[in-house]
Write an enzyme that holds these catalytic residues in place. Structure first.
Site, PDB file in Angstrom:
ATOM      1  N   GLY A 137      -7.469   6.312   6.987  1.00  0.00           N
ATOM      2  CA  GLY A 137      -6.987   5.257   6.091  1.00  0.00           C
ATOM      3  C   GLY A 137      -7.759   5.198   4.793  1.00  0.00           C
ATOM      4  O   GLY A 137      -8.880   5.693   4.689  1.00  0.00           O
TER       5      GLY A 137
ATOM      6  N   GLY B 101      -7.183   2.142   2.517  1.00  0.00           N
ATOM      7  CA  GLY B 101      -6.957   0.850   1.877  1.00  0.00           C
ATOM      8  C   GLY B 101      -8.229   0.103   1.509  1.00  0.00           C
ATOM      9  O   GLY B 101      -8.252  -0.657   0.551  1.00  0.00           O
ATOM     10  N   GLU B 102      -9.279   0.285   2.257  1.00  0.00           N
ATOM     11  CA  GLU B 102     -10.442  -0.581   2.114  1.00  0.00           C
ATOM     12  C   GLU B 102     -11.692   0.111   1.586  1.00  0.00           C
ATOM     13  O   GLU B 102     -12.506  -0.487   0.883  1.00  0.00           O
ATOM     14  CB  GLU B 102     -10.730  -1.272   3.458  1.00  0.00           C
ATOM     15  CG  GLU B 102      -9.609  -2.231   3.781  1.00  0.00           C
ATOM     16  CD  GLU B 102      -9.595  -2.731   5.210  1.00  0.00           C
ATOM     17  OE1 GLU B 102     -10.154  -3.802   5.447  1.00  0.00           O
ATOM     18  OE2 GLU B 102      -9.004  -2.075   6.078  1.00  0.00           O
TER      19      GLU B 102
ATOM     20  N   ARG C 241      -6.890  14.065   5.590  1.00  0.00           N
ATOM     21  CA  ARG C 241      -5.804  14.528   4.725  1.00  0.00           C
ATOM     22  C   ARG C 241      -5.148  13.338   4.043  1.00  0.00           C
ATOM     23  O   ARG C 241      -4.855  12.332   4.691  1.00  0.00           O
ATOM     24  CB  ARG C 241      -4.761  15.280   5.538  1.00  0.00           C
ATOM     25  CG  ARG C 241      -3.579  15.741   4.677  1.00  0.00           C
ATOM     26  CD  ARG C 241      -2.527  16.450   5.504  1.00  0.00           C
ATOM     27  NE  ARG C 241      -3.070  17.672   6.090  1.00  0.00           N
ATOM     28  CZ  ARG C 241      -3.250  18.802   5.414  1.00  0.00           C
ATOM     29  NH1 ARG C 241      -2.928  18.867   4.154  1.00  0.00           N
ATOM     30  NH2 ARG C 241      -3.749  19.853   6.012  1.00  0.00           N
ATOM     31  N   ILE C 242      -4.916  13.468   2.751  1.00  0.00           N
ATOM     32  CA  ILE C 242      -4.244  12.414   2.003  1.00  0.00           C
ATOM     33  C   ILE C 242      -2.748  12.731   1.992  1.00  0.00           C
ATOM     34  O   ILE C 242      -2.324  13.754   1.452  1.00  0.00           O
ATOM     35  CB  ILE C 242      -4.811  12.317   0.568  1.00  0.00           C
ATOM     36  CG1 ILE C 242      -6.328  12.075   0.606  1.00  0.00           C
ATOM     37  CG2 ILE C 242      -4.111  11.197  -0.206  1.00  0.00           C
ATOM     38  CD1 ILE C 242      -6.779  10.829   1.353  1.00  0.00           C
ATOM     39  N   LEU C 243      -1.956  11.868   2.592  1.00  0.00           N
ATOM     40  CA  LEU C 243      -0.524  12.160   2.746  1.00  0.00           C
ATOM     41  C   LEU C 243       0.236  11.972   1.442  1.00  0.00           C
ATOM     42  O   LEU C 243       1.257  12.606   1.221  1.00  0.00           O
ATOM     43  CB  LEU C 243       0.088  11.276   3.841  1.00  0.00           C
ATOM     44  CG  LEU C 243      -0.575  11.375   5.227  1.00  0.00           C
ATOM     45  CD1 LEU C 243       0.268  10.638   6.259  1.00  0.00           C
ATOM     46  CD2 LEU C 243      -0.776  12.831   5.642  1.00  0.00           C
TER      47      LEU C 243
ATOM     48  N   THR D 281       0.814  -1.215   0.000  1.00  0.00           N
ATOM     49  CA  THR D 281       0.000   0.000   0.000  1.00  0.00           C
ATOM     50  C   THR D 281       0.846   1.262   0.000  1.00  0.00           C
ATOM     51  O   THR D 281       0.330   2.343  -0.267  1.00  0.00           O
ATOM     52  CB  THR D 281      -0.897   0.003   1.244  1.00  0.00           C
ATOM     53  OG1 THR D 281      -0.071  -0.348   2.363  1.00  0.00           O
ATOM     54  CG2 THR D 281      -2.006  -1.013   1.126  1.00  0.00           C
TER      55      THR D 281
HETATM   56 MO1  MOS Z   1      -7.732  -5.656   5.961  1.00  0.00          MO
HETATM   57  S1  MOS Z   1      -9.184  -7.063   5.524  1.00  0.00           S
HETATM   58  O1  MOS Z   1      -8.024  -5.296   7.574  1.00  0.00           O
HETATM   59  O2  MOS Z   1      -6.267  -6.444   5.631  1.00  0.00           O
END
Ligand code: MOS
Length: 752
Positions: free
Chosen positions: A715, A717-718, A641-643, A478
């Site tokens: 975050g 990522g999801e 904020r997007i780093l 990521t």
């Molecule tokens: Mo994510 S499903 O918490 O790697």
């Protein structure tokens, strides 16, 4: 509109920064768990059960043992002791398949490991594993796709501890629904899905006396260390886990799986390093999956679209022994303003390996159901689906009765609709066309939790003008290496290419799980505190070193900026580079440590902390050949904020691609006869690939969330996966008139 930037544009924070580890990855020098080689290393290949329910009656290993290069065939008689582990306080000791491998003769799912061949080469081990003869006492497996909740008590055990099956409740949802002028009652089904990171799960285990070192594909080296220490009856510090690079994990590598203790036990028995790489087929069997869900959503509304009740009752499958909970209600209770609400769950035992978190666990299938229901309600009411959401936007988190730290979902809808051109949508089915194709337009909102795990980090300033930042978290692909470099650079003034980032090792300061999209948010305060402490140490040295230009000063008179120490009154222009001060003091380096506390799991939070967003999707439909293509996506994300916008956009794009796969392609199917996942390979488990990916227009709002950390970064990522399937199925309905409520959308569904 978003507030103006508080951080100057010369800062590495908020700048699109290419991966600092990119060169290592593209030149092949980045070492993944299975890339570590050691003298005398042996290779292990598990023997997989070919039944899903029953008992191993006889294991004939004689032929396998005689094969060339074979060192041992391990099974429950000769593998040695592998102890159980327990859940600890503070998000510790987590594992989805708690039973140690080989603990009993019972087979509870297809592919369960029942023996282990170890040989000088991988090929010999595989050949030996293939000739182990197993006699079973076989029973019919239950992999029934029709999910009804098992009879379980109101409070059940889950992988994180006890949970009430009435997850959230306010008002009287049933009564309000009964008298609601407008009603919707629909059931949505999502299939089991399998994580398919390109990097296979792998363990390389080495014993040195009673010290165990594991090179493991892990999203959480500290949790794995704790579990393996328990399994081998060792003090925690006798186990070291190293994960330098991950070819992603999507949640499948959060918790330990049975191959890891097996490799360690084999290495112990043979006194040699042992490597075990899980095969792609095993990836469908023994290392988790997103469980199948069946979710009933009942919405009651007034004629003007105001919700009066929301009920969300979901069931998902789980393994026979374990207590995995897929929290499909994660976002349900706070996403909309509604006075009467109830969210409940149940689980259905099946002869499958344990489910495990998969990107956006719970919220992703959950929001597919609730956002689909909202879209259907909008159609029923003949209200624009964006407008329906605006009408029901909450002022506070009504489930906890506390304010949101920062919620800008309406701005997401506004920007997304504008960028997409949503106002040109005509709602009638099949009413929009372009170039001879029917168009379907759909949208949905999304949310994902934001919080911090505990984190520790260290920062060093060195006499050659370089810096080092270390944290025992992982980079699952990521961009964690890059983010830590950016954070350290921001504080120390050292250029990104002069910063060494060290991650993925339990010998480093304890870092967070690469999970829950929480790493960036968690490490900001720890790295900043570590840098501040390193700088404080430097200022003391600057004032105490004989001959230093600051010898007569007090540390309080000095400041540090851009890598230079200066007298506050004189300004930065007269500053001295920190490397000069270190060399003058004959110091190679100064180190600072930093630590930040968790906010995740706080039982009495002052604010409800989540990221938000929305997707607008266009599909093209060719009824002549029943062909659906996603042709355009606009996604807007409110994640503080997007780093690093480059890495951030990449995360959202990847999630959107996964959303296309979820809506149209991905499903793991179990054979009712032997319980095997049938499509257990990359040819038959179809995922969205480059050819399926349309232009994806990603926008970030910029509302820093200071409840999460001083930079305001949540975050990312999801969240990009949440809501995508609901937006796509709404677009499919808009084009075709077919309402698909069981994913993925199949050609057969659309052949009217
Ligand atoms: Mo994510 S499903 O918490 O790697």
């Amino acid at each position: 509109m978003p507030p103006t930037q508080e951080i100057p544009t010369t800062s590495p924070i908020g700048r699109s920064t290419p991966r600092v580890d990119g060169p290592q990855k593209v030149t092949g020098t980045a070492q993944y768990a299975s890339d570590f080689h050691f003298p005398g290393m042996l290779y292990a290949v598990p023997v997989e059960a070919t039944i899903a329910n029953g008992r191993v009656v006889k294991l004939d290993v004689a032929a396998a043992q005689r094969m060339p290069g074979v060192r041992a065939i391990f099974h429950r008689e000769n593998i040695g002791k592998i102890f159980r582990s327990v859940l600890g306080p503070g998000f510790e000791g987590i594992i989805d398949e708690r039973r140690p491998p080989f603990e009993d003769d019972v087979v509870r799912y297809y592919g369960q490991y029942i023996a282990l061949a170890v040989a000088d080469t991988f090929e010999s081990a595989k050949a030996a594993a293939d000739v182990v003869r197993v006699t079973y006492d076989k029973e019919t497996p239950n992999v029934d796709a029709d999910l009804k909740a098992d009879d379980e008590p109101q409070v059940v055990a889950t992988q994180f501890g006890p949970a009430n099956r009435v997850q959230s409740e306010r008002g009287d949802a049933e009564r309000a629904f009964a008298s609601a002028p407008v009603k919707l009652d629909q059931t949505y089904v999502t299939p089991a899905e399998t994580h398919n990171p390109i990097e296979l799960h792998a363990t390389t285990a080495i014993w040195d006396g009673s010290t165990l070192t594991l090179y493991e594909a892990s999203q959480g080296v500290f949790n794995l260390q704790g579990i393996l220490a328990q399994m081998f009856g060792l003090p925690r510090e006798s186990v070291r886990v190293i994960t330098k690079f991950l070819g992603s994990g999507f949640g499948g590598k959060l918790w330990p799986w049975t191959h890891c203790p097996l490799a360690a036990a084999a290495a112990r028995q043979l006194g040699k390093p042992v490597k075990l790489v899980v095969s792609r087929k095993m990836m469908f069997q023994t290392v988790g999956h997103r469980p199948r869900t069946r979710q009933r959503v009942l919405l009651g509304a007034a004629a003007d679209g105001k919700l009066v009740s929301l009920q969300h009752d979901y069931v998902h499958h789980k393994a026979i022994l374990d207590n995995y909970h897929e929290d499909c209600g994660e976002a349900t209770a706070f996403q909309y303003s509604v006075p009467n609400l109830r969210v409940t769950f149940g689980r259905a035992k099946r002869n499958v390996g344990s489910p495990t978190p998969m990107r956006g666990p719970g919220a992703v299938p959950g929001l597919y159901a609730t956002e689909s229901a909202m879209n259907e309600l909008a159609d029923q009411l003949k209200i624009d689906p964006v407008r329906l959401r605006v009408i029901n936007e909450p002022k506070i988190d009504e489930s906890l009765d506390i304010p949101f730290s920062s919620r800008h979902l309406l701005e997401c809808f506004h920007l997304g609709a504008e960028k997409f051109g949503w106002s040109k949508r005509t709602p009638e089915v099949g009413s929009m066309t372009r170039d001879g194709l029917t168009l379907g337009w759909g949208m949905a909102g999304c949310a994902w939790v934001a919080a911090r795990f505990p984190a520790e980090a260290s920062v060093q300033l060195r006499d050659d003008g370089t810096a080092r930042v270390a944290c025992g978290t992982q980079d699952i692909g990521t961009g964690t290496y890059t983010i830590l470099a950016q954070l350290a650079s921001q504080k120390t003034g050292v250029a990104l290419d002069k910063i060494e980032v060290v991650l993925g090792d339990t010998s480093l300061p304890a870092g967070p799980l690469s999970g829950g999209s929480m790493v960036t948010g968690s490490v900001v305060p720890a790295v900043f505190a570590a840098a501040d402490n390193a700088i404080a140490s430097l200022l003391t040295i600057a004032t105490s070193t004989p001959g230093s230009p600051f010898e007569k000063r007090q540390p309080a008179d000095l400041a540090f900026d851009g890598g230079r120490v200066f007298v506050k009154a004189d300004g930065a222009a007269k500053g001295v580079p920190f490397a000069d001060l270190l060399r003058r003091a004959n110091l190679r380096l100064v180190t600072g440590s930093g630590k930040s506390e968790a906010t995740f799991g706080n039982p009495k939070p002052k604010f409800s902390t989540h990221s938000f967003g929305c997707h607008f999707v266009e599909i093209t439909w060719q009824p002549q050949i029943a062909r659906v293509r996603v042709s355009r996506v606009v996604t807007v994300i409110d994640a503080g904020r997007i780093l690093n916008p480059l890495a951030g956009r990449n995360q959202i794009e990847g999630a959107v691609v996964m959303g296309i796969g979820m809506a149209l392609l991905e499903h793991t199917t179990y054979d009712p006869q032997n319980g095997a996942p049938i499509n257990s390979n990359l040819a038959d488990y179809v995922m969205a690939v480059n050819a399926d990916v349309p232009p994806i227009d990603v926008h970030f709002l910029d509302f820093p969330d200071k409840e999460i950390n001083e930079l305001g970064a949540r975050g990312i990522g999801e969240i990009g996966l949440a809501g995508m399937a609901a937006a796509i199925t709404a677009a499919v309905h808009h084009a075709t008139g077919v309402r698909v409520r069981e994913l993925p959308v199949k050609i057969e569904d659309l052949l009217a």
